[in-house]
Design an enzyme around this catalytic site. Structure first.
Site, PDB file in Angstrom:
ATOM      1  N   ALA A  67       0.862  -1.183   0.000  1.00  0.00           N
ATOM      2  CA  ALA A  67       0.000   0.000   0.000  1.00  0.00           C
ATOM      3  C   ALA A  67       0.897   1.231   0.000  1.00  0.00           C
ATOM      4  CB  ALA A  67      -0.883  -0.022   1.237  1.00  0.00           C
ATOM      5  N   GLY A 109       0.591  -5.066   0.812  1.00  0.00           N
ATOM      6  CA  GLY A 109      -0.604  -5.187  -0.029  1.00  0.00           C
ATOM      7  C   GLY A 109      -0.295  -5.844  -1.373  1.00  0.00           C
ATOM      8  N   GLU A 112      -0.465  -9.441  -0.717  1.00  0.00           N
ATOM      9  CA  GLU A 112      -1.886  -9.766  -0.501  1.00  0.00           C
ATOM     10  C   GLU A 112      -2.658  -9.765  -1.820  1.00  0.00           C
ATOM     11  OE1 GLU A 112      -2.026  -6.676   2.548  1.00  0.00           O
ATOM     12  OE2 GLU A 112      -2.811  -8.175   3.932  1.00  0.00           O
ATOM     13  N   GLU A 132       4.719  -5.015   7.052  1.00  0.00           N
ATOM     14  CA  GLU A 132       3.950  -3.969   7.727  1.00  0.00           C
ATOM     15  C   GLU A 132       4.421  -3.697   9.147  1.00  0.00           C
ATOM     16  OE1 GLU A 132       2.677  -6.416   5.883  1.00  0.00           O
ATOM     17  OE2 GLU A 132       0.995  -5.683   4.662  1.00  0.00           O
TER      18      GLU A 132
HETATM   19  N1  CO8 Z   1       4.518   3.245  -0.588  1.00  0.00           N
HETATM   20  C1  CO8 Z   1       4.905   4.403  -1.139  1.00  0.00           C
HETATM   21  N2  CO8 Z   1       6.062   4.548  -1.836  1.00  0.00           N
HETATM   22  C2  CO8 Z   1       6.851   3.477  -1.966  1.00  0.00           C
HETATM   23  C3  CO8 Z   1       6.509   2.222  -1.400  1.00  0.00           C
HETATM   24  C4  CO8 Z   1       5.279   2.123  -0.696  1.00  0.00           C
HETATM   25  N3  CO8 Z   1       4.838   0.967  -0.168  1.00  0.00           N
HETATM   26  N4  CO8 Z   1       7.492   1.348  -1.675  1.00  0.00           N
HETATM   27  C5  CO8 Z   1       8.417   2.027  -2.398  1.00  0.00           C
HETATM   28  N5  CO8 Z   1       8.031   3.299  -2.572  1.00  0.00           N
HETATM   29  C6  CO8 Z   1       8.745   4.380  -3.274  1.00  0.00           C
HETATM   30  C7  CO8 Z   1       9.922   4.888  -2.459  1.00  0.00           C
HETATM   31  O1  CO8 Z   1       9.492   5.842  -1.507  1.00  0.00           O
HETATM   32  C8  CO8 Z   1      10.792   5.471  -3.542  1.00  0.00           C
HETATM   33  O2  CO8 Z   1      10.279   6.730  -3.917  1.00  0.00           O
HETATM   34  P1  CO8 Z   1      11.270   8.022  -4.028  1.00  0.00           P
HETATM   35  O3  CO8 Z   1      12.163   7.655  -5.179  1.00  0.00           O
HETATM   36  O4  CO8 Z   1      10.333   9.127  -4.323  1.00  0.00           O
HETATM   37  O5  CO8 Z   1      11.993   8.108  -2.733  1.00  0.00           O
HETATM   38  C9  CO8 Z   1      10.572   4.524  -4.726  1.00  0.00           C
HETATM   39  O6  CO8 Z   1       9.327   3.856  -4.459  1.00  0.00           O
HETATM   40  C10 CO8 Z   1      11.657   3.466  -4.865  1.00  0.00           C
HETATM   41  O7  CO8 Z   1      11.754   2.782  -3.619  1.00  0.00           O
HETATM   42  P2  CO8 Z   1      13.148   2.593  -2.835  1.00  0.00           P
HETATM   43  O8  CO8 Z   1      14.084   3.698  -3.155  1.00  0.00           O
HETATM   44  O9  CO8 Z   1      12.813   2.349  -1.402  1.00  0.00           O
HETATM   45  O10 CO8 Z   1      13.660   1.257  -3.541  1.00  0.00           O
HETATM   46  P3  CO8 Z   1      14.668   0.174  -2.933  1.00  0.00           P
HETATM   47  O11 CO8 Z   1      15.011  -0.716  -4.068  1.00  0.00           O
HETATM   48  O12 CO8 Z   1      15.761   0.826  -2.183  1.00  0.00           O
HETATM   49  O13 CO8 Z   1      13.789  -0.652  -1.851  1.00  0.00           O
HETATM   50  C11 CO8 Z   1      11.835  -1.826  -1.055  1.00  0.00           C
HETATM   51  C12 CO8 Z   1      12.716  -1.444  -2.280  1.00  0.00           C
HETATM   52  C13 CO8 Z   1      12.646  -2.758  -0.155  1.00  0.00           C
HETATM   53  C14 CO8 Z   1      10.611  -2.578  -1.593  1.00  0.00           C
HETATM   54  C15 CO8 Z   1      11.427  -0.562  -0.295  1.00  0.00           C
HETATM   55  O14 CO8 Z   1      10.930   0.394  -1.222  1.00  0.00           O
HETATM   56  C16 CO8 Z   1      10.393  -0.771   0.756  1.00  0.00           C
HETATM   57  O15 CO8 Z   1      10.683  -1.291   1.804  1.00  0.00           O
HETATM   58  N6  CO8 Z   1       9.112  -0.361   0.493  1.00  0.00           N
HETATM   59  C17 CO8 Z   1       8.063  -0.402   1.431  1.00  0.00           C
HETATM   60  C18 CO8 Z   1       7.561  -1.811   1.608  1.00  0.00           C
HETATM   61  C19 CO8 Z   1       6.444  -1.867   2.637  1.00  0.00           C
HETATM   62  O16 CO8 Z   1       6.615  -1.539   3.792  1.00  0.00           O
HETATM   63  N7  CO8 Z   1       5.251  -2.324   2.204  1.00  0.00           N
HETATM   64  C20 CO8 Z   1       4.117  -2.461   3.063  1.00  0.00           C
HETATM   65  C21 CO8 Z   1       3.282  -1.227   3.067  1.00  0.00           C
HETATM   66  S1  CO8 Z   1       1.903  -1.320   4.189  1.00  0.00           S
HETATM   67  C22 CO8 Z   1       0.770  -2.317   3.403  1.00  0.00           C
HETATM   68  O17 CO8 Z   1       0.988  -2.759   2.308  1.00  0.00           O
HETATM   69  C23 CO8 Z   1      -0.508  -2.600   4.112  1.00  0.00           C
HETATM   70  C24 CO8 Z   1      -1.544  -3.181   3.184  1.00  0.00           C
HETATM   71  C25 CO8 Z   1      -2.920  -2.993   3.776  1.00  0.00           C
HETATM   72  C26 CO8 Z   1      -4.027  -3.168   2.769  1.00  0.00           C
HETATM   73  C27 CO8 Z   1      -4.196  -2.048   1.791  1.00  0.00           C
HETATM   74  C28 CO8 Z   1      -5.083  -0.916   2.282  1.00  0.00           C
HETATM   75  C29 CO8 Z   1      -5.423   0.116   1.196  1.00  0.00           C
END
Ligand code: CO8
Length: 258
Positions: A67, A109, A112, A132
């Site tokens: 998400a 998500g 999921e 999460e």
């Molecule tokens: N949300 C928003 N932006 C994101 C997300 C995300 N989940 N993941 C990556 N991005 C963005 C980064 O902020 C970055 O943007 P910017 O260049 O503007 O800084 C861009 O994508 C590239 O990401 P990274 O630079 O972080 O890329 P890396 O290769 O270094 O890392 C990762 C990749 C490991 C996947 C890392 O991006 C990460 O950890 N992302 C977050 C993963 C996460 O925590 N996911 C869970 C989110 S919570 C959730 O999903 C709950 C679901 C509930 C149901 C849905 C309800 C609507």
């Protein structure tokens, strides 16, 4: 075909390929995207010429990294409740077979969403995770439930409580991935599988999907009852007569979805 902001919808004969299309944000699932996805799936579900839907992510890095954390970070519980979960329910109710083609990250998500699909084809570089907990929440779109039912209690606990990812190989070993293909081949392989399903009689595919999904929601005896009734129902279809006649006459069947 409808225009969308965050997804792409393409047709390849009886197959539809839907692409999550925010590659710079690793296809993070904002509320609008999930709602567009539900709309697109429902449109395709109503189109009888669509026999199978493949869902994938744009870019090489991710299916979807979860998400959209930036969108969620200042939301209240009520805003979360009214903001988007209905769309996930709508995706859950799609009758057309859904195949997830996963390359790179399927996190939160994203994992999921892959599990909302009926089959998962993964690239060897795919990573699945429910991270999460690292941002102070838990899975909210079915992760704890769907993982526990297939991956088992103990591995699910590890995934949900550590937030650490599992490889495609680990997921496949425990039945959460149908097959692993070389990096970049996941979409081709998913389309290949979709084309096989598209050749099958669609009403049987629909009731087959419904019956398998019932296994996750019912007791064994209720599930057996659902399966049996669906089996009997298919004897009302022209495709069943055609399929059996074609077998007896030693020719290929021609199914029309009737
Ligand atoms: N949300 C928003 N932006 C994101 C997300 C995300 N989940 N993941 C990556 N991005 C963005 C980064 O902020 C970055 O943007 P910017 O260049 O503007 O800084 C861009 O994508 C590239 O990401 P990274 O630079 O972080 O890329 P890396 O290769 O270094 O890392 C990762 C990749 C490991 C996947 C890392 O991006 C990460 O950890 N992302 C977050 C993963 C996460 O925590 N996911 C869970 C989110 S919570 C959730 O999903 C709950 C679901 C509930 C149901 C849905 C309800 C609507």
């Amino acid at each position: 075909m409808a225009e969308y902001q965050y997804i792409l919808v393409e047709r390849d004969e009886a197959i539809a390929v839907v692409t999550l299309n925010r590659p710079k944000e690793l296809n993070a699932l904002n509320f609008t995207l999930v709602s567009e996805l539900a709309n697109a799936f429902e449109d395709l579900d109503r189109d009888e010429s669509v026999r199978c839907i493949v869902l994938t992510g744009a870019g090489e890095k991710a299916f979807a990294a979860g998400a959209d954390i930036k969108e969620m970070s200042d939301k209240s519980p009520i805003e979360m409740m009214v903001g988007g979960f209905e769309a996930w329910e709508r995706i859950r109710r799609i009758h057309t077979p859904l195949i997830a083609a996963v390359g790179g990250y399927a996190f939160g998500g994203g994992c999921e969403l892959a599990m909302h699909c009926d089959m998962i084809i993964a690239s060897e570089n795919a990573r699945f995770g429910q991270p999460e907990i690292k941002i102070g929440v838990i899975p909210g779109a079915g992760g704890t439930q769907r993982l526990a039912r297939t991956f088992g209690k103990f591995r699910t606990m590890e995934m949900v409580l550590t937030g650490e990812p599992f490889t495609a190989q680990e997921m496949a070993a425990h039945g959460l991935v149908n097959r692993i293909v070389p990096k970049g081949e996941h979409l081709n392989e998913a389309v290949k599988l979709a084309k096989v399903i598209a050749q099958r009689p669609p009403l049987a595919a629909r009731l087959g999907k419904e019956s398998v999904l019932a296994a996750f929601e019912t007791s064994l005896s209720e599930g057996l009852e659902i399966e049996r009734k669906n089996f009997f129902l298919l004897f009302a279809t022209e495709d069943m007569r055609e399929g059996m006649r074609a077998f007896i006459e030693k020719r290929n069947p021609e199914f029309h979805g009737r």
